[in-house]
Design a protein around this motif. Structure first.
Motif, PDB file in Angstrom:
ATOM      1  N   ARG A  36     -30.199  54.606  38.765  1.00 21.08           N
ATOM      2  CA  ARG A  36     -30.847  54.458  40.075  1.00 21.08           C
ATOM      3  C   ARG A  36     -32.162  55.236  40.056  1.00 21.08           C
ATOM      4  O   ARG A  36     -32.229  56.334  39.506  1.00 21.08           O
ATOM      5  CB  ARG A  36     -29.975  55.032  41.203  1.00 21.08           C
ATOM      6  N   ASN A  37     -33.188  54.672  40.667  1.00 25.47           N
ATOM      7  CA  ASN A  37     -34.477  55.347  40.850  1.00 25.47           C
ATOM      8  C   ASN A  37     -34.934  55.150  42.290  1.00 25.47           C
ATOM      9  O   ASN A  37     -34.628  54.118  42.902  1.00 25.47           O
ATOM     10  CB  ASN A  37     -35.556  54.759  39.932  1.00 25.47           C
ATOM     11  N   THR A  38     -35.696  56.100  42.809  1.00 24.10           N
ATOM     12  CA  THR A  38     -36.233  55.915  44.165  1.00 24.10           C
ATOM     13  C   THR A  38     -37.470  55.031  44.180  1.00 24.10           C
ATOM     14  O   THR A  38     -37.893  54.588  45.256  1.00 24.10           O
ATOM     15  CB  THR A  38     -36.573  57.263  44.816  1.00 24.10           C
ATOM     16  N   ASP A  39     -38.081  54.784  43.008  1.00 26.21           N
ATOM     17  CA  ASP A  39     -39.240  53.883  42.991  1.00 26.21           C
ATOM     18  C   ASP A  39     -38.762  52.438  42.825  1.00 26.21           C
ATOM     19  O   ASP A  39     -38.339  52.027  41.754  1.00 26.21           O
ATOM     20  CB  ASP A  39     -40.245  54.262  41.906  1.00 26.21           C
ATOM     21  N   ALA A  40     -38.813  51.681  43.913  1.00 31.50           N
ATOM     22  CA  ALA A  40     -38.488  50.255  43.846  1.00 31.50           C
ATOM     23  C   ALA A  40     -39.402  49.604  42.810  1.00 31.50           C
ATOM     24  O   ALA A  40     -40.595  49.902  42.751  1.00 31.50           O
ATOM     25  CB  ALA A  40     -38.679  49.606  45.211  1.00 31.50           C
ATOM     26  N   THR A  41     -38.839  48.701  41.994  1.00 33.86           N
ATOM     27  CA  THR A  41     -39.556  48.226  40.810  1.00 33.86           C
ATOM     28  C   THR A  41     -39.555  46.705  40.722  1.00 33.86           C
ATOM     29  O   THR A  41     -38.533  46.057  40.962  1.00 33.86           O
ATOM     30  CB  THR A  41     -38.919  48.819  39.539  1.00 33.86           C
ATOM     31  N   VAL A  42     -40.701  46.156  40.353  1.00 30.13           N
ATOM     32  CA  VAL A  42     -40.879  44.716  40.150  1.00 30.13           C
ATOM     33  C   VAL A  42     -40.879  44.439  38.644  1.00 30.13           C
ATOM     34  O   VAL A  42     -41.595  45.100  37.894  1.00 30.13           O
ATOM     35  CB  VAL A  42     -42.199  44.225  40.768  1.00 30.13           C
ATOM     36  N   PHE A  43     -40.084  43.463  38.206  1.00 30.34           N
ATOM     37  CA  PHE A  43     -39.963  43.106  36.798  1.00 30.34           C
ATOM     38  C   PHE A  43     -40.463  41.688  36.562  1.00 30.34           C
ATOM     39  O   PHE A  43     -40.224  40.790  37.383  1.00 30.34           O
ATOM     40  CB  PHE A  43     -38.505  43.179  36.335  1.00 30.34           C
ATOM     41  N   SER A  44     -41.131  41.489  35.428  1.00 26.56           N
ATOM     42  CA  SER A  44     -41.524  40.161  34.965  1.00 26.56           C
ATOM     43  C   SER A  44     -40.964  39.989  33.559  1.00 26.56           C
ATOM     44  O   SER A  44     -41.219  40.820  32.676  1.00 26.56           O
ATOM     45  CB  SER A  44     -43.046  40.014  34.952  1.00 26.56           C
TER      46      SER A  44
ATOM     47  N   PHE B  80     -43.475  47.206  37.147  1.00 30.15           N
ATOM     48  CA  PHE B  80     -44.383  48.138  37.813  1.00 30.15           C
ATOM     49  C   PHE B  80     -43.736  48.674  39.086  1.00 30.15           C
ATOM     50  O   PHE B  80     -42.874  48.027  39.686  1.00 30.15           O
ATOM     51  CB  PHE B  80     -45.751  47.506  38.087  1.00 30.15           C
ATOM     52  N   SER B  81     -44.160  49.892  39.466  1.00 29.76           N
ATOM     53  CA  SER B  81     -43.593  50.564  40.640  1.00 29.76           C
ATOM     54  C   SER B  81     -44.609  51.553  41.204  1.00 29.76           C
ATOM     55  O   SER B  81     -45.707  51.719  40.654  1.00 29.76           O
ATOM     56  CB  SER B  81     -42.302  51.304  40.263  1.00 29.76           C
ATOM     57  N   ASP B  82     -44.222  52.242  42.274  1.00 29.37           N
ATOM     58  CA  ASP B  82     -45.108  53.248  42.879  1.00 29.37           C
ATOM     59  C   ASP B  82     -44.792  54.664  42.380  1.00 29.37           C
ATOM     60  O   ASP B  82     -45.079  55.646  43.055  1.00 29.37           O
ATOM     61  CB  ASP B  82     -45.014  53.196  44.408  1.00 29.37           C
ATOM     62  N   ARG B  83     -44.242  54.772  41.184  1.00 29.26           N
ATOM     63  CA  ARG B  83     -43.810  56.066  40.652  1.00 29.26           C
ATOM     64  C   ARG B  83     -44.903  57.141  40.652  1.00 29.26           C
ATOM     65  O   ARG B  83     -44.623  58.305  40.952  1.00 29.26           O
ATOM     66  CB  ARG B  83     -43.238  55.889  39.245  1.00 29.26           C
ATOM     67  N   PRO B  84     -46.180  56.853  40.322  1.00 29.91           N
ATOM     68  CA  PRO B  84     -47.180  57.927  40.325  1.00 29.91           C
ATOM     69  C   PRO B  84     -47.298  58.629  41.681  1.00 29.91           C
ATOM     70  O   PRO B  84     -47.476  59.844  41.744  1.00 29.91           O
ATOM     71  CB  PRO B  84     -48.486  57.203  39.968  1.00 29.91           C
ATOM     72  N   VAL B  85     -47.198  57.869  42.759  1.00 28.93           N
ATOM     73  CA  VAL B  85     -47.307  58.460  44.095  1.00 28.93           C
ATOM     74  C   VAL B  85     -46.079  59.311  44.390  1.00 28.93           C
ATOM     75  O   VAL B  85     -46.186  60.430  44.911  1.00 28.93           O
ATOM     76  CB  VAL B  85     -47.489  57.363  45.158  1.00 28.93           C
ATOM     77  N   GLN B  86     -44.900  58.796  44.053  1.00 31.83           N
ATOM     78  CA  GLN B  86     -43.683  59.567  44.297  1.00 31.83           C
ATOM     79  C   GLN B  86     -43.666  60.853  43.473  1.00 31.83           C
ATOM     80  O   GLN B  86     -43.231  61.904  43.960  1.00 31.83           O
ATOM     81  CB  GLN B  86     -42.446  58.720  43.998  1.00 31.83           C
ATOM     82  N   GLU B  87     -44.142  60.789  42.234  1.00 25.87           N
ATOM     83  CA  GLU B  87     -44.231  62.003  41.423  1.00 25.87           C
ATOM     84  C   GLU B  87     -45.198  63.004  42.040  1.00 25.87           C
ATOM     85  O   GLU B  87     -44.912  64.208  42.105  1.00 25.87           O
ATOM     86  CB  GLU B  87     -44.666  61.666  39.999  1.00 25.87           C
ATOM     87  N   ALA B  88     -46.350  62.514  42.484  1.00 30.74           N
ATOM     88  CA  ALA B  88     -47.355  63.408  43.061  1.00 30.74           C
ATOM     89  C   ALA B  88     -46.842  64.093  44.325  1.00 30.74           C
ATOM     90  O   ALA B  88     -47.182  65.247  44.604  1.00 30.74           O
ATOM     91  CB  ALA B  88     -48.632  62.625  43.363  1.00 30.74           C
ATOM     92  N   LEU B  89     -46.009  63.389  45.084  1.00 27.58           N
ATOM     93  CA  LEU B  89     -45.459  63.941  46.325  1.00 27.58           C
ATOM     94  C   LEU B  89     -44.186  64.747  46.096  1.00 27.58           C
ATOM     95  O   LEU B  89     -43.665  65.369  47.034  1.00 27.58           O
ATOM     96  CB  LEU B  89     -45.178  62.800  47.311  1.00 27.58           C
ATOM     97  N   GLY B  90     -43.665  64.702  44.873  1.00 27.30           N
ATOM     98  CA  GLY B  90     -42.457  65.462  44.562  1.00 27.30           C
ATOM     99  C   GLY B  90     -41.188  64.874  45.156  1.00 27.30           C
ATOM    100  O   GLY B  90     -40.213  65.599  45.367  1.00 27.30           O
ATOM    101  N   ILE B  91     -41.166  63.553  45.378  1.00 24.35           N
ATOM    102  CA  ILE B  91     -39.998  62.933  46.006  1.00 24.35           C
ATOM    103  C   ILE B  91     -39.254  61.986  45.069  1.00 24.35           C
ATOM    104  O   ILE B  91     -38.227  61.418  45.451  1.00 24.35           O
ATOM    105  CB  ILE B  91     -40.382  62.167  47.292  1.00 24.35           C
ATOM    106  N   LEU B  92     -39.740  61.814  43.840  1.00 20.53           N
ATOM    107  CA  LEU B  92     -39.064  60.921  42.903  1.00 20.53           C
ATOM    108  C   LEU B  92     -37.702  61.487  42.529  1.00 20.53           C
ATOM    109  O   LEU B  92     -37.567  62.672  42.238  1.00 20.53           O
ATOM    110  CB  LEU B  92     -39.901  60.740  41.638  1.00 20.53           C
ATOM    111  N   ARG B  93     -36.693  60.627  42.541  1.00 22.31           N
ATOM    112  CA  ARG B  93     -35.359  61.045  42.109  1.00 22.31           C
ATOM    113  C   ARG B  93     -34.752  59.940  41.259  1.00 22.31           C
ATOM    114  O   ARG B  93     -34.932  58.762  41.530  1.00 22.31           O
ATOM    115  CB  ARG B  93     -34.456  61.343  43.303  1.00 22.31           C
ATOM    116  N   GLU B  94     -34.035  60.344  40.212  1.00 26.85           N
ATOM    117  CA  GLU B  94     -33.371  59.419  39.319  1.00 26.85           C
ATOM    118  C   GLU B  94     -31.927  59.829  39.124  1.00 26.85           C
ATOM    119  O   GLU B  94     -31.578  61.005  39.224  1.00 26.85           O
ATOM    120  CB  GLU B  94     -34.069  59.387  37.949  1.00 26.85           C
TER     121      GLU B  94
END
Length: 349
Positions: free
Chosen positions: A278-286, A330-344
Motif C-alpha cells: 500500500r502507498n499513499t500516492d495514488a498511482t496511474v499505470f500504463s 506516475f504519481s504525486d510522490r514528490p509532493v508527498q515526500e516534500a510534505l512529509g506525508i508519504l506512507r508505505e
C-alpha cells in the motif's frame, strides 16, 4: 443526551451556520480519518476499447482546432473533475500525419508517455525530440511546447501518447496560467538530441550551475530504459512486491525528474506473483508490454499491453505476470515526500 439538548445544539448549529461556521466535533472523524479515505476507486481502461474512439475523434476535429485532441480518463468515482486521481490528470492524445498541435505554455507540468506509433515530434523550449513507443517525455511548467507529425508521404502515422499533468494540484492552489504562442510552431534554437547529450550521459557542462527542480533532459528514450531493466533483471534479485522497478531522475540533483510528478518503469518476470503493498500516492499505470493481472483493493483486473489502470491511495495492490510485463507509472510522490506525508506498507505472506 435528551431531546432538549438535541434541540439546543441544533439551534446553535443553525445560528452559527449564518456566519459560515460549523462545529468541528460533528466532522472530526471525516476530516482526520484513521487511515486514508480516497475519493477515487481502482479502475482499468482497456486500450482496445478506447482506440476506436480516438480514431473517431480524429475524424471529428483537427489537432489545430482542438488545440490538444485528448480524451480525458476520469476516475469513475469523481466524474466531472477531469481527474484520474484527486491530484493528477490523465488523457490519451492523438496526432495524425501532417498535423500540428499549436505551441502554448502553462503553469501545469506535463509528461508524455508514448503508447502507439512513431515519428511524431514534440518541441519543448526550443528543442525537438522524435517520439518512439515507451519514451517518457517531460514538458516543464511554463515552457513553450508544440507537437507535430510528418505527412503520410513523409512516413507519418497516427501517434498516441498518455498525458499526465498536475492540473488538479495546480487548481487546488489557484495557480493556473496559460498562454498561446504567436505562431503555431515555436522556433528551434538547439538541434535534436542536444539536451540528452549534455545531461544524460552522467556528465554536465563544466560550469553548469542550474538547480532547476525539473530535469534538463526532456526525453528519456525507452530503448535505454529497457536495457537497464533487462540488465538488472538478469543480475539482481527480483523484489517480491515490485519486480525490478526504477524511477526517472533529474541528473542535476538525483531527485525526481519533475517536482510534482514521479515517474517509474518496472519489469515483472514471467510467472511473477507479487506480494501486497500500500502507498499513499495514488498511482496511474500504463502497460508497455505483456499480459497479467493486478489486484486493487481485493478486485482483480486483467490487463494487456497499452491498457491503463489507476490504484487509489492506500489501496492494497499486488501483481501477477502471465508473461513478462513492463509497466510505466506516475504519481504525486514528490509532493508527498516534500510534505512529509508519504506512507508505505509492504505486507508479507
Amino acid at each position: 443526551m435528551n431531546n432538549k439538548s438535541d434541540e439546543v445544539r441544533a439551534d446553535f448549529y443553525r445560528r452559527i451556520d449564518q456566519h459560515h461556521l460549523f462545529p468541528l466535533w460533528e466532522q472530526l472523524h471525516n476530516l482526520v480519518p484513521k487511515e486514508p479515505a480516497d475519493a477515487c476507486i481502482g479502475a482499468l481502461w482497456r486500450y482496445r476499447e478506447l482506440r476506436p474512439y480516438l480514431t473517431e475523434a480524429g475524424r471529428l476535429i483537427t489537432a489545430e482546432e482542438a488545440i490538444r485532441r485528448v480524451l480525458v480518463l476520469e476516475n469513475p468515482a469523481i466524474r466531472g473533475a477531469a481527474s484520474i486521481t484527486t491530484s493528477l490528470y490523465a488523457g490519451l492524445q492523438m496526432i495524425l500525419p501532417g498535423e500540428i498541435a499549436p505551441s502554448h505554455r502553462h503553469s501545469q507540468s506535463a509528461l508524455r508517455f508514448v503508447v502507439e506509433g512513431r515519428g511524431a515530434f514534440t518541441a519543448v523550449d526550443g528543442e525537438r525530440t522524435t517520439m518512439e513507443p515507451g519514451d517518457f517525455i517531460i514538458t516543464p511548467s511554463w515552457t513553450w511546447h508544440d507537437h507535430g507529425n510528418p505527412t503520410e508521404a513523409e512516413g507519418g502515422e497516427p501517434v498516441i501518447w498518455l498525458d499526465g499533468l498536475d492540473i488538479p494540484m495546480v487548481r487546488f492552489f489557484g495557480a493556473g496560467f496559460a498562454e498561446n504562442y504567436e505562431e503555431p510552431v515555436q522556433p528551434l534554437t538547439r538541434p535534436e538530441g542536444n539536451s540528452l547529450a549534455r545531461y544524460g550521459m552522467n556528465l554536465l557542462p563544466v560550469r553548469h550551475a542550474s538547480r532547476s527542480k525539473t530535469s534538463p533532459i526532456f526525453n528519456y528514450p525507452y530503448s535505454r530504459t529497457r536495457e537497464t531493466l533487462d540488465t538488472l533483471l538478469r543480475q539482481d534479485q527480483v523484489d517480491p512486491w515490485d519486480g525490478v522497478k526504477m524511477r526517472y531522475i533529474n541528473p542535476q540533483t538525483g531527485s525526481w525528474a519533475m517536482p510534482t510528478i514521479a515517474a517509474f518503469m518496472q519489469i515483472l518476470p514471467r510467472g511473477f506473483s507479487g506480494q501486497t503493498y500500500r502507498n499513499t500516492d495514488a498511482t496511474v499505470f500504463s502497460v508497455v508490454q505483456g499480459k497479467g493481472s493486478v489486484s486493487i483493493a481485493g478486485q482483480r483486473h486483467e490487463f494487456e499491453a497499452r491498457d491503463i489502470f489507476v490504484v487509489p491511495s492506500w489501496a492494497a495492490v499486488s501483481f501477477h505476470a502471465n508473461e513478462e510485463c513492463v509497466l510505466f507509472s506516475f504519481s504525486d510522490r514528490p509532493v508527498q515526500e516534500a510534505l512529509g506525508i508519504l506512507r508505505e506498507s509492504r505486507e508479507t505472506h
